[in-house]
Motif scaffolding. Sequence first.
Motif, PDB file in Angstrom:
ATOM      1  N   GLY A 285      31.098  54.641  29.677  1.00 31.80           N
ATOM      2  CA  GLY A 285      31.665  54.602  28.341  1.00 31.80           C
ATOM      3  C   GLY A 285      31.329  53.324  27.604  1.00 31.80           C
ATOM      4  O   GLY A 285      30.854  52.344  28.182  1.00 31.80           O
ATOM      5  N   ASP A 286      31.589  53.330  26.303  1.00 34.68           N
ATOM      6  CA  ASP A 286      31.320  52.186  25.446  1.00 34.68           C
ATOM      7  C   ASP A 286      32.218  51.015  25.838  1.00 34.68           C
ATOM      8  O   ASP A 286      33.409  51.188  26.105  1.00 34.68           O
ATOM      9  CB  ASP A 286      31.563  52.580  23.988  1.00 34.68           C
ATOM     10  CG  ASP A 286      31.086  51.522  23.029  1.00 34.68           C
ATOM     11  OD1 ASP A 286      31.818  50.547  22.812  1.00 34.68           O
ATOM     12  OD2 ASP A 286      29.970  51.668  22.496  1.00 34.68           O
ATOM     13  N   GLU A 287      31.637  49.820  25.852  1.00 38.97           N
ATOM     14  CA  GLU A 287      32.387  48.632  26.274  1.00 38.97           C
ATOM     15  C   GLU A 287      33.608  48.387  25.398  1.00 38.97           C
ATOM     16  O   GLU A 287      34.631  47.884  25.870  1.00 38.97           O
ATOM     17  CB  GLU A 287      31.481  47.396  26.262  1.00 38.97           C
ATOM     18  CG  GLU A 287      30.360  47.419  27.287  1.00 38.97           C
ATOM     19  CD  GLU A 287      29.182  48.280  26.870  1.00 38.97           C
ATOM     20  OE1 GLU A 287      28.370  48.645  27.752  1.00 38.97           O
ATOM     21  OE2 GLU A 287      29.062  48.594  25.663  1.00 38.97           O
ATOM     22  N   ALA A 288      33.510  48.719  24.113  1.00 37.24           N
ATOM     23  CA  ALA A 288      34.626  48.521  23.196  1.00 37.24           C
ATOM     24  C   ALA A 288      35.795  49.442  23.524  1.00 37.24           C
ATOM     25  O   ALA A 288      36.923  49.189  23.101  1.00 37.24           O
ATOM     26  CB  ALA A 288      34.168  48.756  21.757  1.00 37.24           C
ATOM     27  N   LEU A 289      35.536  50.493  24.286  1.00 35.90           N
ATOM     28  CA  LEU A 289      36.588  51.424  24.697  1.00 35.90           C
ATOM     29  C   LEU A 289      37.088  51.131  26.101  1.00 35.90           C
ATOM     30  O   LEU A 289      38.296  51.030  26.330  1.00 35.90           O
ATOM     31  CB  LEU A 289      36.067  52.857  24.617  1.00 35.90           C
ATOM     32  CG  LEU A 289      37.027  53.969  25.058  1.00 35.90           C
ATOM     33  CD1 LEU A 289      38.276  53.996  24.179  1.00 35.90           C
ATOM     34  CD2 LEU A 289      36.321  55.330  25.029  1.00 35.90           C
TER      35      LEU A 289
END
Length: 555
Positions: A285-289
Amino acid sequence: MTDSFKSSIFPDDSDGEWWKKTTVYHIYPRSFFDTNGDGIGDIPGVIEKLDYLKDLGYETIWISPFTESPQRDFGYDISDYFSISPQYGDMALFEKLVQEVHRRKMKLVFDLVLNHTSNEHAWFKESASSRDNPKADWYIWKDGKGRNGMKPPNNWRAMAGNKAWTYYPERKQFNYTAFLPFQPDLNYHNPEVKQAMFDVVRFWLKKGVDGFRLDIISAIYEDAELRSNPPSFRLTPSDKSLSIFFQNLKNNFLHEKSFEFATELRSVVDEFDNPRRVLIGESHGDEALINQFCYHNGKNGLNAIFLFKAISTPFKAENYRQMLLTFEEHFPEPLIPTLVFANHDRTRIISRLGGSVAKAKLLALFQFTCRGIPFTYFGDEIGIPRVRIPLKQGKDAIAIQHNWVPQFLVDKSAEILNRDECRTPMLWNEKPNAGFCADSVEPWLPIAENFKEINVDKQMADSDSLFNFYKKVIHLRNETPALHAGSLEIAHDLCNKKILAYDRIFGGKRFSVVLNMSRYAHKNPINHSRILLSTHLQSDAHQLQPFEGRVTMLD
């Protein structure tokens, strides 16, 4: 746990957040070292090789599961959380392993599968037997659709690409699995399940483990209403996107309640604070998530989360600079990134790098000098390659599931469909079977053909080997506070398409790391400094050789 017992199994822990400074070696026990002659690695084999790891400089070992299991997914399908699979040993041997690890002032991280069990677990057998038994709601069941209820409840796909629902005639219902059909997901919406699994965590912490690597933590919770997933343009998943077969897995992965669960789990683990324990999760998943696994709604969660971006990022200076920027943006202090470039599911590092030892050394220099927790998958320190095994000969459950795929398509892929290819045995010496098992025994998977050229014994004797570079850079990291505890500043003015440069700073001391990530020589941008380590034995103070990296102490 009595004070005398604690002192016997735990080393002195004055480090506090020791995991931020440590180096981790990942052991796939089935392939590490066989001591009983069955062609399968075991717990005594791990114990026998602890001094090897200690000498290399590793401070923490993470071991893939060896609890009771039918071994259809080689330990990631657990049938009893409280016992050891006889293939690997027994509880007494496990307790000895804990003591031997701690006697060497090392740490032991246990691989824990919280998301699912085997369909041979007693809990699941009871749950599947009827709709009104005491564990009927311990797993995820749903009536099917269609005239006879024989169509799946929704369109969900599993992470392994298969359909996520399996029909059980005993209940006349479908059961949900996030990964493989024989690995049913536990129902964490049921408080009884959550408490039972928290008791599993406490059991192993009382046994002395220093923490857990949490398998597929991204799948703990699903949408309570089991709504269908929206479409996606992607056929195959990526390290950033949870989409597969043109479906976005938003309703069965990375649910908000999974982040909340991480904070609850942290509270359980923090009951054991002398010494402190660690939680490291596995999630795409996206690091920001996914940074929400570590800190969510004002509460601490996991201590770290795997960042698979490191595996998929192209080996180029600008790409690595952008990766560092991303990691620093989303995992600033007091959070910490992880530096994971291989594991038991992905292509071997040396094969991804085209067989280049020079690139492998450069990658190791990057991994052990960045701010983050470096993980080494067993054998990467000697450059074990991907061993080609035809899909139809695979023992891996994913290979078996996809054995209809034409082999020529498999061979063209940079990533592996048969995970056996990255799990082949460790290469210890030049003997038949590379010293992994007795000469007369057939190992459970084939040995790499080039084992006589790249085994541990041979590389130990070669001062310019990949093994000896790993040893040098790990010891430098361990002995240099700036490298294991300092802040990181990217030297943007020195970076370009060929060069990546950054500084590590601690206690008024500054160290520069410069990597020439190209096949051409390049002028050294750092002058008047003392070279502490280079990937090349012969270094020119004014010029960086192709794929050369250096650590220097700045004046």
